[in-house]
Scaffold this motif. Structure first.
Motif, PDB file in Angstrom:
ATOM      1  N   SER A 165       0.675  -1.028   0.274  1.00 23.05           N
ATOM      2  CA  SER A 165       0.552  -0.176   0.159  1.00 23.05           C
ATOM      3  C   SER A 165       1.251   1.419   0.040  1.00 23.05           C
ATOM      4  N   LEU A 166       2.308   1.114   0.124  1.00 18.89           N
ATOM      5  CA  LEU A 166       2.968   2.528  -0.256  1.00 18.89           C
ATOM      6  C   LEU A 166       2.597   2.685  -1.029  1.00 18.89           C
ATOM      7  N   ILE A 167       2.761   4.807  -0.694  1.00 18.61           N
ATOM      8  CA  ILE A 167       2.339   5.272  -1.521  1.00 18.61           C
ATOM      9  C   ILE A 167       3.513   6.346  -1.875  1.00 18.61           C
ATOM     10  N   GLU A 168       4.401   6.675  -0.453  1.00 16.02           N
ATOM     11  CA  GLU A 168       5.266   7.459  -0.054  1.00 16.02           C
ATOM     12  C   GLU A 168       6.751   7.081   0.401  1.00 16.02           C
ATOM     13  N   LEU A 169       7.727   6.643   0.116  1.00  9.37           N
ATOM     14  CA  LEU A 169       8.669   6.360   0.997  1.00  9.37           C
ATOM     15  C   LEU A 169       9.980   7.001   0.937  1.00  9.37           C
ATOM     16  N   ASP A 170      10.449   7.833   1.740  1.00 10.93           N
ATOM     17  CA  ASP A 170      11.394   8.589   1.621  1.00 10.93           C
ATOM     18  C   ASP A 170      12.980   8.356   2.705  1.00 10.93           C
ATOM     19  N   VAL A 171      13.860   7.009   2.628  1.00  4.64           N
ATOM     20  CA  VAL A 171      15.006   7.605   3.674  1.00  4.64           C
ATOM     21  C   VAL A 171      16.263   8.735   2.722  1.00  4.64           C
ATOM     22  N   SER A 172      16.458   9.473   2.379  1.00  3.82           N
ATOM     23  CA  SER A 172      16.817  10.459   1.874  1.00  3.82           C
ATOM     24  C   SER A 172      17.389  11.033   3.488  1.00  3.82           C
TER      25      SER A 172
ATOM     26  N   ASN B 200       0.952   1.417  -6.290  1.00  3.70           N
ATOM     27  CA  ASN B 200       0.818   2.145  -5.540  1.00  3.70           C
ATOM     28  C   ASN B 200       1.425   3.183  -4.785  1.00  3.70           C
ATOM     29  N   LEU B 201       3.267   2.816  -5.004  1.00  2.74           N
ATOM     30  CA  LEU B 201       4.028   4.119  -5.225  1.00  2.74           C
ATOM     31  C   LEU B 201       4.111   5.514  -5.648  1.00  2.74           C
ATOM     32  N   SER B 202       4.579   6.473  -5.381  1.00  2.00           N
ATOM     33  CA  SER B 202       4.078   7.948  -6.305  1.00  2.00           C
ATOM     34  C   SER B 202       5.577   8.612  -5.331  1.00  2.00           C
ATOM     35  N   LEU B 203       5.819   8.568  -4.212  1.00  2.00           N
ATOM     36  CA  LEU B 203       7.087   8.801  -4.439  1.00  2.00           C
ATOM     37  C   LEU B 203       8.603   7.478  -3.599  1.00  2.00           C
ATOM     38  N   LEU B 204       9.684   8.040  -4.789  1.00  4.55           N
ATOM     39  CA  LEU B 204      10.778   7.387  -4.145  1.00  4.55           C
ATOM     40  C   LEU B 204      11.634   7.768  -4.096  1.00  4.55           C
ATOM     41  N   ASN B 205      11.728   8.270  -2.503  1.00  7.60           N
ATOM     42  CA  ASN B 205      13.710   9.313  -2.307  1.00  7.60           C
ATOM     43  C   ASN B 205      14.190   8.197  -1.584  1.00  7.60           C
ATOM     44  N   LEU B 206      15.101   8.096  -2.372  1.00  7.71           N
ATOM     45  CA  LEU B 206      16.890   7.650  -1.896  1.00  7.71           C
ATOM     46  C   LEU B 206      17.924   8.616  -2.248  1.00  7.71           C
TER      47      LEU B 206
ATOM     48  N   LEU C 155       4.525   6.074 -10.209  1.00  6.62           N
ATOM     49  CA  LEU C 155       5.527   6.430  -9.807  1.00  6.62           C
ATOM     50  C   LEU C 155       5.171   7.717 -10.244  1.00  6.62           C
ATOM     51  N   THR C 156       5.779   9.412  -9.833  1.00  2.00           N
ATOM     52  CA  THR C 156       5.366  10.433  -9.758  1.00  2.00           C
ATOM     53  C   THR C 156       7.231  11.151  -9.410  1.00  2.00           C
ATOM     54  N   PHE C 157       7.400  10.783  -8.764  1.00  2.00           N
ATOM     55  CA  PHE C 157       8.799  11.656  -7.815  1.00  2.00           C
ATOM     56  C   PHE C 157       9.679  10.471  -7.430  1.00  2.00           C
ATOM     57  N   LEU C 158      10.652  10.588  -8.650  1.00  2.00           N
ATOM     58  CA  LEU C 158      11.805   9.262  -8.145  1.00  2.00           C
ATOM     59  C   LEU C 158      13.000  10.546  -8.703  1.00  2.00           C
ATOM     60  N   TRP C 159      14.287  10.453  -6.822  1.00  2.00           N
ATOM     61  CA  TRP C 159      14.949  11.307  -6.372  1.00  2.00           C
ATOM     62  C   TRP C 159      16.190  10.377  -5.744  1.00  2.00           C
TER      63      TRP C 159
ATOM     64  N   ILE D 190      11.574  13.222 -12.005  1.00  2.00           N
ATOM     65  CA  ILE D 190      13.098  12.665 -11.640  1.00  2.00           C
ATOM     66  C   ILE D 190      14.554  13.515 -11.478  1.00  2.00           C
ATOM     67  N   GLN D 191      14.978  13.360 -10.260  1.00  2.00           N
ATOM     68  CA  GLN D 191      17.137  13.888  -9.992  1.00  2.00           C
ATOM     69  C   GLN D 191      17.821  12.859  -9.643  1.00  2.00           C
ATOM     70  N   VAL D 192      18.683  12.876 -10.575  1.00  2.00           N
ATOM     71  CA  VAL D 192      18.925  11.256  -9.878  1.00  2.00           C
ATOM     72  C   VAL D 192      21.260  12.382 -10.436  1.00  2.00           C
ATOM     73  N   ASP D 193      20.989  13.229 -10.234  1.00  2.00           N
ATOM     74  CA  ASP D 193      22.047  14.217 -10.484  1.00  2.00           C
ATOM     75  C   ASP D 193      23.862  13.260  -9.881  1.00  2.00           C
ATOM     76  N   ASP D 194      25.086  13.328  -9.764  1.00  2.00           N
ATOM     77  CA  ASP D 194      25.867  13.153  -8.866  1.00  2.00           C
ATOM     78  C   ASP D 194      25.602  11.699  -8.255  1.00  2.00           C
ATOM     79  N   ASN D 195      26.268  10.910  -9.464  1.00  2.00           N
ATOM     80  CA  ASN D 195      25.881   9.229  -9.491  1.00  2.00           C
ATOM     81  C   ASN D 195      26.854   8.542 -10.617  1.00  2.00           C
ATOM     82  N   ASN D 196      27.210   7.814 -10.875  1.00  2.00           N
ATOM     83  CA  ASN D 196      27.540   6.849 -11.989  1.00  2.00           C
ATOM     84  C   ASN D 196      26.955   6.349 -13.569  1.00  2.00           C
ATOM     85  N   PHE D 197      25.708   7.293 -13.618  1.00  2.00           N
ATOM     86  CA  PHE D 197      24.876   6.776 -14.081  1.00  2.00           C
ATOM     87  C   PHE D 197      25.647   6.401 -16.103  1.00  2.00           C
ATOM     88  N   SER D 198      26.144   6.208 -16.956  1.00  2.00           N
ATOM     89  CA  SER D 198      26.336   6.060 -17.915  1.00  2.00           C
ATOM     90  C   SER D 198      25.300   5.422 -19.424  1.00  2.00           C
ATOM     91  N   GLY D 199      25.499   5.728 -20.269  1.00  2.00           N
ATOM     92  CA  GLY D 199      24.859   5.355 -21.320  1.00  2.00           C
ATOM     93  C   GLY D 199      23.562   6.563 -21.360  1.00  2.00           C
TER      94      GLY D 199
END
Length: 501
Positions: free
Chosen positions: A271-278, A295-301, A320-324, A348-357
């Motif tokens: 049932s999780l809608i918002e999960l924030d462990v930032s 049902n997840l709308s916010l995933l903030n890691l 999914l609405t917010f992916l941080w 979508i906020q994915v700055d300062d990682n090591n994503f490639s491609g």
């Protein structure tokens, strides 16, 4: 049983005293002494069949002064609601006279002083007590625990000190407990709280709590809202927390939590809608089972030490609405399906990682994307045409990557961009139109290979950085009138000629 005529007159007189105490405000114009209209028909007043006032409710009606003592004369009062009325003074202990009162809402006011040690005199009929957003000081009196039928208790947003009293664990009918944002001294969540099996909402953010997250929070079957954020919790997230089937909102951000997120078996907190462990020190990978949280709308890691790739199932979450995910150690490519299967995706906020491609081509397929920031990675390839025609996009930040090729021409003129940051990619090319989209306020293009002349019209542009490119021609005189709000202009390291206007 009918009340005596004298008793009804007393009720009416009490209301008129209340009106006078508040300075005869216009909002109470219907409260009259001799107009023949029953006081039970006055605005904000309800009565029982005998004519006794049972409800006095004036939420969001601006009043002056304190809570009138005449309210204590309404012996049959069940509901007192003065939410957001600007009343001041101390705690209205005269409400003790209303021996059958069930609901008191004094939130969002200017009440001050200490809560009385005999607050239990409010009586066991009371089920709802909201004193939040005031200026109460001192400690929470242990006597609150004698209000045995309380289902809702809100003391948040005050100046309460001491620690959270263990006696609150005696309120076994409690469904909502809000204590957040008080200057408590360091302390732990009381062990007695394991008795609160009916809790649906516990909000203790910014309460100076320490120690590990108690295991008993994972044994509260009715829990829907669990907010332990902005505290000093240490240790790991209890794996059993993912078994709370009714849990909808989980906020653990800004603590000192560490270790991996462990999910034993299938996740049951579906049932999780918002999960924030930032803003913790969490590590490891995103559990694959998070991809089943439909049902997840916010995933903030963000601001942790997470690593590994984003599971492809995350890109298929229908709500999914917010992916941080910024400021971590994620690697690999952004899921190719990101945007295609997420019709509500907005941020979508994915700055300062090591994503490639590459940037996923369908990232704005549903035309809902407002924000996409991915600076400080190793993304390569070109900027997809779909971002140039993303009608909702207001913030695009792709600086410090390895992107190359021509920027979609539509990006300059067809989007609603406020901020466009593409600096330090090295190989982005293309020319800029004479006229940029009117809404653009910040444009950073430094250290690329943009060519052609400078634009001359950008009505709201405040910061324009395009140093170290291949811009040619002269600095146009129209730039002064065409960019009337310009505050910063950086042109060094180009092929410009002529005089500075």
């Amino acid at each position: 049983m009918a009340s005596s005529p004298g008793a009804v007159v007393d009720e009416k007189q009490s209301l008129l005293q209340i009106k006078r105490a508040w300075g005869d405000p216009a909002q109470l114009a219907s409260w009259g002494a001799g107009d023949g209209i029953s006081h039970c028909n006055w605005t904000y007043v309800s009565c029982d069949p005998a004519g006794r006032v049972t409800t006095l409710a004036l939420p969001n009606v601006t009043l002056t002064g304190v809570v009138p003592t005449a309210i204590g004369g309404l012996a049959g009062l069940k509901v007192l609601n003065l939410y957001n009325t600007s009343v001041g003074g101390g705690f209205p202990a005269f409400v003790y006279n209303c021996t059958g009162i069930t609901h008191i809402d004094l939130a969002h006011n200017q009440l001050h002083g200490e809560l009385p040690a005999d607050i239990s005199r409010l009586g066991e009929s009371l089920t709802y007590l909201a004193l939040d957003h005031n200026n109460f000081t001192g400690e929470i009196p242990a006597a609150v625990s004698k209000l045995k039928n309380l289902r809702y208790l809100a003391l948040n947003e005050n100046q309460l000190t001491g620690t959270i009293p263990p006696e609150l664990g005696e309120l076994t009918n409690l469904e909502t407990l809000k204590l957040e944002n008080n200057p408590f001294g360091p302390g732990m969540l009381p062990e007695s709280f394991r008795n609160l099996r009916k809790l649906r909402c516990i909000w203790v953010a910014n309460c100076n709590l320490t120690g590990e997250i108690p295991d008993y929070v994972t044994e509260m079957p009715e829990m829907e809202w669990l907010d332990l954020s902005i505290n000093g919790f240490t240790g790991s997230i209890p794996p059993e927390i993912w078994n709370l089937q009714k849990l909808q909102y989980l906020y653990l951000y800004i603590n000192n939590l560490s270790g991996n997120i462990v999910v034993n078996g299938a996740i049951r907190a579906t049932s999780l809608i918002e999960l924030d462990v930032s803003a913790n020190q969490l590590s490891g990978t995103i559990p694959e089972s998070f991809g089943s949280l439909s049902n997840l709308s916010l995933l903030n890691l963000d601001q942790n030490n997470f690593s590994g790739e984003i599971p492809s199932s995350i890109a298929q979450l229908p709500s999914l609405t917010f992916l941080w995910l910024f400021n971590n150690n994620f690697t690999g490519a952004l899921p190719a399906e990101l945007g295609k299967q997420t019709p509500l995706l907005r941020d979508i906020q994915v700055d300062d990682n090591n994503f490639s491609g590459p940037i996923p081509a369908g990232i704005c397929d549903h035309q809902k994307l407002w924000v996409f920031t991915a600076s400080g990675n190793r993304l390569n390839g070109s900027i997809p045409d779909s971002l140039g025609t993303c009608r909702t996009l207001i913030w695009l930040q792709l600086a410090d990557n390895e992107l190359y090729g021509e920027v979609p021409a539509a990006l300059w003129t067809e989007t609603k961009l406020l901020n466009l940051l593409l600096q330090n990619n090295g190989q982005l090319t293309g020319t800029l139109p004479k006229k940029l989209y009117w809404n653009l306020t910040t444009l950073y293009l430094d250290n690329n290979r943009f060519s052609g002349p400078l634009p001359v019209v950008a009505a709201r542009l405040q910061k324009f950085h395009i140093s170290n490119n291949l811009i040619t021609g002269s600095i146009p005189a129209e730039l002064v009138t065409g960019m009337p709000q310009l505050q910063e202009l950086k042109l060094a390291g180009n092929l410009l000629s002529g005089v500075i206007p």
